[in-house]
Enzyme design. Structure first.
Site, PDB file in Angstrom:
ATOM      1  N   LYS B  71       0.851  -1.193   0.000  1.00 25.57           N
ATOM      2  CA  LYS B  71       0.000   0.000   0.000  1.00 25.57           C
ATOM      3  C   LYS B  71       0.886   1.242   0.000  1.00 25.57           C
ATOM      4  O   LYS B  71       1.920   1.273   0.690  1.00 25.57           O
ATOM      5  CB  LYS B  71      -0.892  -0.021   1.252  1.00 25.57           C
ATOM      6  CG  LYS B  71      -1.962   1.071   1.309  1.00 25.57           C
ATOM      7  CD  LYS B  71      -2.820   0.930   2.576  1.00 25.57           C
ATOM      8  CE  LYS B  71      -3.936   1.960   2.629  1.00 25.57           C
ATOM      9  NZ  LYS B  71      -4.791   1.816   3.845  1.00 25.57           N
ATOM     10  N   SER B 146      -9.834   1.905   2.958  1.00 29.25           N
ATOM     11  CA  SER B 146      -8.912   2.668   2.133  1.00 29.25           C
ATOM     12  C   SER B 146      -7.888   1.794   1.396  1.00 29.25           C
ATOM     13  O   SER B 146      -7.304   2.253   0.414  1.00 29.25           O
ATOM     14  CB  SER B 146      -8.160   3.673   3.010  1.00 29.25           C
ATOM     15  OG  SER B 146      -7.311   3.009   3.920  1.00 29.25           O
ATOM     16  N   SER B 170     -10.149  -0.437   7.104  1.00 33.01           N
ATOM     17  CA  SER B 170      -9.504  -0.231   5.807  1.00 33.01           C
ATOM     18  C   SER B 170      -8.830  -1.453   5.193  1.00 33.01           C
ATOM     19  O   SER B 170      -8.441  -1.424   4.028  1.00 33.01           O
ATOM     20  CB  SER B 170      -8.477   0.898   5.899  1.00 33.01           C
ATOM     21  OG  SER B 170      -9.124   2.143   5.861  1.00 33.01           O
TER      22      SER B 170
END
Ligand SMILES: [Zn+2]
Lengths: 478, 485
Positions: B71, B146, B170
């Site tokens: 990420k 997210s 997330s």
């Protein structure tokens, strides 16, 4: 009848700790290097970094807390104090706003509200435009000193005058210096002092509106700044006005006070418990060590000296400087039966003055050791030489490092101990000075001074003043 | 080895194939690099070249040769790291996050940096400054957020597995939306050093994987105390690959009071199916109460923005990233932050700044902290009675792009089941429970099943999840090919 007003002053003192590394990262703390060489992702507040507390700084802080007689908190926590400025890279300062490491202390006559740990800002340099932000061409930030561990000490409003603040500030500085945890140098900024000042009618318990006097770099300036602000506040009130809450700067070169910001411009720091740090929980051993490792601190030393008869002023002077205290104790040790009060006066009075007079020499470079001074003091006490001769012997000792006995012998300063010889000189003096002699006989005792002077002149100061006085009075029939 | 076989293999299977010499690490890497190069989901914000990827993975590690997607919230030395924000456009960190160093040390080359909601603020990945990421099951729908990019690349066959972060859901919510496994460990299990902070007291790194075994292997690599993060403690005893096949003697608490309004019929049906599976495996289903969990979203949207407002203050244009003006200090701050942050980030900075303001602190931050404490107590009492707490991961399946962007509150409700667990700091996993039609019809989409456990009982959580996963037998292959052009 007009009301009398008194000043009420509390202090916030910042002490930079002399740890090897910064408060929350491993960067070295050193002076005078190229800008921004002692930096890392943490102290530059790059994205993703986390603080790790410096254990040595915590230990130093606890020592300060113990030296100030505080209760050391078994658990203390960190908070974020938020404000934007380029020298504050995270845009928050990590501090202890709610649960500080030390509370409820006392140093001398001043109570300590608390002491907390925090980190120092970096240094902003404005180039061009006279070094001020307005009108400058550019601003640069040096992060070398950013993140230096700081202890902030907050007092209760127990001080009443600028002079008291100066004296107490010197005691605080001496106390922390002796712990060896900070350079406590005001000019270099390792000791900084802000004062909260208000005035109130004498006898009132309430506090007036306070102003804050910021960051002055010597205790002299603090004293003058506070006096100026107290006078200003009293004048405002006398003129029927009200003191307004504001932050002030004192310019020592002009003696003027300038407003830095008013109450309306005050920051809202939006304090937040620091989620990146677990609470500081010193082990019982660490807490015990902070307390038991304390050296004899100035306040305690001053008390001990006063107890053995040293006058208050001399006791305080000796206590503030460890090396002077050690010298003084060396004198007591070397001179058997020496009176501590007399020894203290010689050390802080005659010796200090003579060193100052001769090239402002520091004590460490003095050619006169404690044993030599003890010998000299004993010679005076035993009336081998007069006090006046003693001073001139000391002058020679300080300049050449000679032993007192040899100076006395060389200069022929040995006191006239043969009372027959002294008596002859006294009779001669009365004969030579009939006028003052007559005045004394007719009741004007003060006139005896002229006769004493004549005897001293004749003996080149080698006579004992008390003995001269006794003989004169005897021969004048008093 | 055939490409289809490489694509279908889990991380653990690939590691075993490399170790057995059935395929070389170079072959595996080339295959995944070519998959990533054909990303049609906008899952990657930055992709490794062959050389840089090889440098990353140390040979001889336990998972040597199995590439990983990271990420874009993790700092990577020499590799752009933006947290999907304009304010960090072009920013290249000089250091690497602990979690990424650990995957590299375990021998895992980095495939690339994945898309996300800006600074991890969002539940749909639509808040990325670099464009939305698409769901491989239906490219008109969001992958969740997210960690949307990490979930999409794993589900869409663009990476064998990925690292994400979870603040309020997330990892779990996008894993649920994309039909993969997402594990949020106990707060403190994994170092946060080098993870760009959103809400420091909630942020936690975790794996997004094809199955529970992969999640266990990655967790073992990631967990541990890090001297750069004083809040990290690791998991005592470490984590082993799961072997459980039954759930005998285990109790699963269902907070019926929380699972009510706003939940899609299809999601509820798969949830109830899964409870039956649990019973079939010998587990016991018990109704429980989490009396304060209903206030979790409100408390979360005070606490997380409050922390975020101070965490994001460092993006000021002084030292790195975007600088929009240097006319004077104030306009530099204002313009940089005006142009650098997206609308959701600004909304949360405003919320958080307000909540911490002098005079409002007690009413907002103080009260929210109290709610958080109550929620922690709720879970403590629940775990006195049951081994696990189970809920759907989200009340809906993946929604359409743009469907919820106009109404932040509806978007926030997407995390209604994940946020209470985040506030409690406990571990939770989302595993695929099957497919369901969205309300209003359309092709079937994955439904996530969330299992939460007491703090630091990850091994137990993983064993139970593994047993259940075997029984469910979810097939995610429909999406696997869809990620690449
Ligand atoms: Zn540093």
């Amino acid at each position: 009848m007009s009301t009398e007003y008194e000043a009420v002053i509390g202090l916030e003192i910042h002490v930079q700790l002399s740890t090897r590394t910064k408060m929350f990262c491993g960067c070295e703390l050193s002076f005078g290097d190229e800008p921004n060489v002692h930096t890392c992702p943490v102290c530059l507040a790059l994205p993703g970094v986390l603080p790790v507390p410096n254990e040595k700084a915590v230990q130093y802080a606890l020592q300060i807390g113990a030296a100030l007689g505080c209760e050391l908190s078994p658990v203390s926590t960190f908070d974020r104090k938020n404000y934007f400025y380029p020298d504050n890279p995270k845009a928050y300062q990590i501090t202890q706003a709610t649960y500080p490491f030390a509370v409820n202390g006392r140093l001398g006559e001043v109570r300590i509200h608390h002491a907390h740990l925090e980190e120092d800002a970096a240094k902003t340099i404005h180039t061009g435009g006279g070094g001020r932000i307005s009108g400058s061409d550019a601003s640069e930030v040096d992060f070398n000193r950013g993140g230096t561990p700081l202890v902030e000490i907050v007092t209760e409003p127990d001080l009443r005058s600028g002079a008291q603040v100066r004296e107490w500030g010197q005691l605080l500085r001496a106390t922390i210096r002796q712990l060896g945890v900070s350079d406590v140098n005001m000019e270099e900024g390792s000791l900084r002092c802000d004062a909260n000042i208000s005035v109130r009618p004498v006898g009132s318990d309430e506090l007036g509106t306070k102003t804050e006097l910021k960051n002055m770099n010597s205790f002299r300036f603090i004293e003058r700044g506070i006096e100026a602000e107290v006078t200003r506040q009293k004048e405002v009130i006398a003129a029927g006005g009200e003191v307004e809450q504001e932050t002030l700067h004192f310019d020592p070169s002009t003696g003027e006070l300038h407003s830095l910001r008013s109450k309306e411009e005050a920051h809202d720091y939006r304090y937040l418990p620091e989620p990146d740090l677990v609470p500081v929980v010193p082990s019982p051993e660490t807490l015990e060590m902070a307390k038991s490792s304390l050296p004899e601190l100035p306040a305690a030393r001053a008390r001990r000296y006063e107890e053995i008869g040293v006058s208050g002023q001399a006791a305080l002077l000796l206590s503030f400087e460890v090396e002077w205290a050690e010298y003084f104790e060396g004198v007591l040790e070397a001179g058997t039966g020496i009176d501590p009060r007399v020894a203290a006066n010689w050390v802080t009075g005659e010796l200090a003055a003579e060193l100052r007079r001769q090239d402002d020499r520091p004590l460490a470079e003095s050619k006169v050791g404690p044993a030599a001074l003890a010998t000299l003091i004993n010679m005076v006490a035993e009336k081998k030489i007069s006090h006046g001769s003693g001073k001139s012997v000391l002058e020679e000792m300080v300049s050449s490092g000679a032993e007192p006995e040899s100076v006395v012998a060389e200069q022929g300063l040995e006191q006239i101990s043969d009372s027959g010889e002294l008596e002859r000189i006294v009779i001669q003096a009365i004969e030579d000075n009939p006028k003052p002699a007559e005045q004394v006989r007719s009741g004007n005792e003060k006139a005896i001074g002229a006769l004493v002077g004549a005897v001293m002149k004749a003996t080149q100061g080698r006579a004992d003043g008390g003995e001269v006085n006794r003989l004169l009075r005897q021969h004048l029939g008093l | 080895m055939a490409d289809m076989q490489l694509l279908a293999a889990s991380g653990a299977e690939t590691a075993a194939q490399i170790a057995a010499g059935e395929v070389s690490a170079d072959e595996v890497l080339d295959f995944w690099l070519s998959r990533a190069a054909n990303d049609r989901l906008n899952g990657y914000l930055w992709k490794s070249g062959p050389e840089s990827a090889r440098e990353g993975g140390a040979p001889g590690g336990p998972l040597s040769g199995v590439p990983i997607a990271i990420k874009d919230i993790f700092c990577t030395e020499g590799v752009p790291t933006t947290a999907a924000s304009r304010i960090l456009g072009g920013y290249v960190p000089p250091y690497t996050a602990t979690s990424v160093s650990k995957t590299a040390a375990a021998g895992m080359p980095m495939l690339g940096k994945t898309n996300m909601d800006e600074f991890a603020m969002g539940s749909s990945n639509e808040n990325s400054a670099y464009g939305a990421c698409l769901n491989p099951w239906d490219t008109e729908r969001v992958p969740g957020g997210s960690s949307g990019g990490s979930a999409a690349v794993v589900a869409g066959g663009l990476a064998p597995w990925a690292l994400g972060t979870d603040t309020g859901g997330s990892i779990r919510q996008p894993a649920g939306f994309c039909g993969i496994v997402g594990l949020k460990p106990t707060y403190g299990a994994i170092s946060r050093y080098g993870m760009i902070a959103f809400a420091s007291s909630l942020d936690q790194c975790g794996p997004l994987t094809r199955n529970v075994t992969d999640a266990a292997l990655l967790l073992e690599v990631l967990q541990g105390r890090d001297e750069m993060d004083t809040t990290s403690v690791g998991i005592e005893g470490g984590i082993k690959a799961p072997t459980a096949e039954r759930l005998d003697g285990m109790t699963f608490g269902v907070p019926r009071g929380l699972i009510g309004e706003g939940i899609e019929a299809g999601v509820l049906a798969r949830f109830e199916d899964t409870l039956i599976r649990i019973a079939e495996l010998g587990g016991e289903i018990v109704d429980i109460e989490l009396p304060h969990a209903g206030h979790a979203i409100s408390a979360y949207y005070v606490l997380a923005p409050a922390e975020a407002s101070t965490n994001l203050s460092r993006y000021d244009g002084v030292r790195y990233g975007l600088r929009s003006s240097d006319e004077d200090l104030l306009s530099m701050y204002e313009l940089t932050r005006e142009e650098g942050f997206g609308p959701e980030v600004k909304r949360r900075i405003m919320l958080g700044t307000y909540a911490l303001s002098s005079g409002y602190y007690d009413a907002y931050y103080g009260r929210a902290q109290k709610v958080r404490t109550r929620i922690v107590e709720d879970f403590d009492s629940a775990f006195a009675k049951v081994d696990f707490v189970v809920t759907p991961t989200s009340p809906t399946v993946a929604f359409r792009l743009g469907e919820k962007t106009a109404d932040p509150w509806t978007m926030y409700l997407s995390d209604v089941f994940t946020v209470p667990i985040s506030l409690a700091g406990i571990p939770a996993i989302s595993i695929p429970a099957g497919l369901a039609e969205p309300d209003g019809g359309g092709p079937e989409l994955p439904v996530g099943f969330q299992i939460a456990a007491p703090a630091f009982s990850e091994q137990k959580l993983i064993e139970a999840s593994h047993a259940l996963e075997q029984a469910i037998g979810f097939d995610g292959s429909a999406a696997l090919e869809g990620g690449a052009r």
